[in-house]
Design an enzyme around this catalytic site. Structure first.
Site, PDB file in Angstrom:
ATOM      1  N   ARG A   1      30.590  37.102  17.895  1.00  5.07           N
ATOM      2  CA  ARG A   1      29.973  37.277  19.207  1.00  5.07           C
ATOM      3  C   ARG A   1      30.635  36.375  20.235  1.00  5.07           C
ATOM      4  O   ARG A   1      30.804  35.181  19.997  1.00  5.07           O
ATOM      5  CB  ARG A   1      28.474  36.965  19.130  1.00  5.07           C
ATOM      6  CG  ARG A   1      27.705  37.829  18.161  1.00  5.07           C
ATOM      7  CD  ARG A   1      26.278  37.342  17.994  1.00  5.07           C
ATOM      8  NE  ARG A   1      26.227  35.990  17.447  1.00  5.07           N
ATOM      9  CZ  ARG A   1      25.110  35.268  17.334  1.00  5.07           C
ATOM     10  NH1 ARG A   1      23.966  35.783  17.748  1.00  5.07           N
ATOM     11  NH2 ARG A   1      25.144  34.060  16.819  1.00  5.07           N
TER      12      ARG A   1
ATOM     13  N   ARG B   1      33.254  40.115  30.919  1.00  2.00           N
ATOM     14  CA  ARG B   1      32.201  40.439  31.885  1.00  2.00           C
ATOM     15  C   ARG B   1      32.866  40.736  33.224  1.00  2.00           C
ATOM     16  O   ARG B   1      33.487  39.863  33.842  1.00  2.00           O
ATOM     17  CB  ARG B   1      31.211  39.280  32.017  1.00  2.00           C
ATOM     18  CG  ARG B   1      30.248  39.372  33.193  1.00  2.00           C
ATOM     19  CD  ARG B   1      29.368  40.626  33.210  1.00  2.00           C
ATOM     20  NE  ARG B   1      28.600  40.784  31.992  1.00  2.00           N
ATOM     21  CZ  ARG B   1      27.429  40.214  31.752  1.00  2.00           C
ATOM     22  NH1 ARG B   1      26.913  39.401  32.652  1.00  2.00           N
ATOM     23  NH2 ARG B   1      26.781  40.455  30.625  1.00  2.00           N
TER      24      ARG B   1
ATOM     25  N   LYS C   1      21.733  48.619  27.097  1.00  2.00           N
ATOM     26  CA  LYS C   1      22.502  49.153  25.970  1.00  2.00           C
ATOM     27  C   LYS C   1      22.734  50.649  26.145  1.00  2.00           C
ATOM     28  O   LYS C   1      23.836  51.160  25.945  1.00  2.00           O
ATOM     29  CB  LYS C   1      21.776  48.890  24.650  1.00  2.00           C
ATOM     30  CG  LYS C   1      21.459  47.431  24.348  1.00  2.00           C
ATOM     31  CD  LYS C   1      22.683  46.634  23.978  1.00  2.00           C
ATOM     32  CE  LYS C   1      22.321  45.283  23.387  1.00  2.00           C
ATOM     33  NZ  LYS C   1      21.580  44.397  24.313  1.00  2.00           N
TER      34      LYS C   1
ATOM     35  N   ARG D   1      34.723  36.237  27.382  1.00  3.28           N
ATOM     36  CA  ARG D   1      33.911  35.365  26.533  1.00  3.28           C
ATOM     37  C   ARG D   1      34.436  35.488  25.112  1.00  3.28           C
ATOM     38  O   ARG D   1      34.268  36.533  24.468  1.00  3.28           O
ATOM     39  CB  ARG D   1      32.437  35.747  26.662  1.00  3.28           C
ATOM     40  CG  ARG D   1      31.928  35.546  28.093  1.00  3.28           C
ATOM     41  CD  ARG D   1      30.690  36.329  28.390  1.00  3.28           C
ATOM     42  NE  ARG D   1      30.930  37.759  28.290  1.00  3.28           N
ATOM     43  CZ  ARG D   1      29.971  38.680  28.361  1.00  3.28           C
ATOM     44  NH1 ARG D   1      28.721  38.313  28.558  1.00  3.28           N
ATOM     45  NH2 ARG D   1      30.266  39.960  28.267  1.00  3.28           N
TER      46      ARG D   1
ATOM     47  N   ASP E   1      30.248  44.952  30.436  1.00  2.00           N
ATOM     48  CA  ASP E   1      30.841  44.252  29.301  1.00  2.00           C
ATOM     49  C   ASP E   1      31.911  45.158  28.715  1.00  2.00           C
ATOM     50  O   ASP E   1      31.632  46.315  28.352  1.00  2.00           O
ATOM     51  CB  ASP E   1      29.783  43.933  28.245  1.00  2.00           C
ATOM     52  CG  ASP E   1      28.840  42.823  28.682  1.00  2.00           C
ATOM     53  OD1 ASP E   1      29.128  42.183  29.707  1.00  2.00           O
ATOM     54  OD2 ASP E   1      27.821  42.611  28.005  1.00  2.00           O
TER      55      ASP E   1
ATOM     56  N   ASN F   1      25.130  45.885  32.301  1.00  8.38           N
ATOM     57  CA  ASN F   1      24.064  44.926  32.568  1.00  8.38           C
ATOM     58  C   ASN F   1      23.599  45.048  34.015  1.00  8.38           C
ATOM     59  O   ASN F   1      24.399  44.921  34.943  1.00  8.38           O
ATOM     60  CB  ASN F   1      24.561  43.508  32.298  1.00  8.38           C
ATOM     61  CG  ASN F   1      24.914  43.303  30.836  1.00  8.38           C
ATOM     62  OD1 ASN F   1      24.071  42.955  30.034  1.00  8.38           O
ATOM     63  ND2 ASN F   1      26.181  43.544  30.482  1.00  8.38           N
TER      64      ASN F   1
ATOM     65  N   GLU G   1      28.453  47.562  27.218  1.00  5.31           N
ATOM     66  CA  GLU G   1      27.132  47.473  27.828  1.00  5.31           C
ATOM     67  C   GLU G   1      27.282  47.529  29.341  1.00  5.31           C
ATOM     68  O   GLU G   1      28.329  47.163  29.890  1.00  5.31           O
ATOM     69  CB  GLU G   1      26.402  46.178  27.440  1.00  5.31           C
ATOM     70  CG  GLU G   1      26.005  46.085  25.983  1.00  5.31           C
ATOM     71  CD  GLU G   1      25.181  44.846  25.678  1.00  5.31           C
ATOM     72  OE1 GLU G   1      24.649  44.218  26.634  1.00  5.31           O
ATOM     73  OE2 GLU G   1      25.058  44.507  24.495  1.00  5.31           O
TER      74      GLU G   1
ATOM     75  N   LYS H   1      23.195  46.624  16.558  1.00  5.92           N
ATOM     76  CA  LYS H   1      22.447  45.750  17.453  1.00  5.92           C
ATOM     77  C   LYS H   1      21.148  46.397  17.895  1.00  5.92           C
ATOM     78  O   LYS H   1      21.061  47.628  18.011  1.00  5.92           O
ATOM     79  CB  LYS H   1      23.292  45.366  18.665  1.00  5.92           C
ATOM     80  CG  LYS H   1      23.897  46.500  19.452  1.00  5.92           C
ATOM     81  CD  LYS H   1      24.695  45.937  20.643  1.00  5.92           C
ATOM     82  CE  LYS H   1      25.991  46.639  20.852  1.00  5.92           C
ATOM     83  NZ  LYS H   1      26.741  46.166  22.036  1.00  5.92           N
TER      84      LYS H   1
END
Length: 319
Positions: A235, A212, A127, A227, A275, A285, A283, A162
């Site tokens: 979400r 992604r 994050k 997504r 993301d 990852n 984000e 979050k």
């Protein structure tokens, strides 16, 4: 090559979509030896080396789910005696994950090659890593303070809150302009000022998907997985019921990936998953980026082969 995967229990893998399984399958196809352990198996004692106490050597059966692998040996293995260690433990990014990276970094001192590099994993919590790249992110706040969150909401009207240690969309809340339930959500997430929270302006482009974007060896995979939230969900995470649709990278996607990719790769991050919602990174990852199989199944671009190519190249370059 002898590859050691440090991961969650392999018995829990969903082989139809698991990216670590896709890596293993491609590595096995090339004749590489597969060994697996969990972070809890890592041990170091003064005068010795970091070892995996219950390291299992496996072969792939070609079958599905529960019997997709067979264990052919179980033994203690020094990480420095492998050709590569792949750290693929899923979040949360909690103290045990951090302790595992310290053990892996000690293994590096002893001669092991670890991907992604342990220090880079610690330096890029998924994050918070976006803070370094403020020019490509949405308005964002990181704080424990309820008053700061309320002020951010007053400024932006529609926000996402979050926890910093969540995964798969867990613990994400949206609060609209009416501020309904904001106080209760703040108390839940910041634990009355004891936990730090991330707050971002809501991005309406989420209706087109939370993309992604995979970066391997500093180079973006040419397709992303959008997504898309389903029903009343906000979400897009696949774990939260989002629908994954593979798409070619847009001009903006590629621009972002080409800006961040070389920087992150130079720090020892062989594999990164960005993301992106709309034109903004939400984000970065680095622990165990996924979506290999979904992209490959829908586009024909073999992400796992691309990854193993990059891994082999990195090892050859260091030889």
């Amino acid at each position: 090559m002898n590859l050691l995967f440090v991961a969650d229990p392999i018995e829990t893998f969903k082989t139809s979509k698991d990216s670590t399984f896709a890596m293993m399958r491609e590595a096995a196809r090339r004749g590489h030896r597969l060994q697996v352990c969990e972070p809890r198996d890592l041990v170091w004692v003064r005068g010795g080396r970091v070892v995996a106490r219950r390291c299992r050597t496996i072969i792939l059966t070609g079958r599905e789910q529960a019997d997709w692998f067979e264990v052919v040996a179980t033994a203690e293995l020094a990480l420095a005696d492998t050709d590569a260690v792949l750290m693929r433990k899923d979040p949360p990014f909690d103290p045990e994950f951090i302790y595992a990276t310290h053990l892996l970094q000690q293994a590096e001192r002893e001669g092991a090659r670890v991907f992604n590099r342990p220090q880079a994993l610690r330096d890029h919590p998924e994050k918070l890593a976006i803070m370094e790249f403020a020019d490509v992110i949405a308005p964002t706040l990181v704080t424990r303070e309820a008053d700061a969150i309320r002020a951010f909401h007053a400024e932006h009207g529609d926000i996402i809150l979050k926890p910093l240690d969540g995964m798969g969309g867990m613990g994400i809340f949206r609060v609209g302009a009416d501020g309904l339930n904001l106080g209760s959500i703040i108390e839940t997430l910041n634990q009355h000022g004891q936990a730090t929270v991330m707050v971002q302006r809501f991005l309406p482009e989420i209706v087109d998907g939370d993309k992604r974007i995979l970066i391997i060896g500093g180079v973006p995979v040419p397709f992303c997985l959008a997504r898309i939230p389903q029903g009343s969900e906000i979400r897009g995470n696949l774990a939260a019921g989002g629908k994954g649709v593979a798409r070619p990278l847009s001009e903006r996607d590629r621009e972002i990936a080409e800006q961040l990719g070389p920087v992150l790769s130079a720090r020892g991050l062989l594999l990164v998953g960005l993301d992106v919602i709309g034109a903004c990174v939400t984000e970065i990852n680095v622990t165990s980026p996924t979506c290999f199989q979904e992209i490959t199944d829908q586009t024909g671009f073999d992400v796992a082969a691309c990854f193993v190519d990059a891994l082999e190249g990195a090892l050859m370059a260091a030889a």
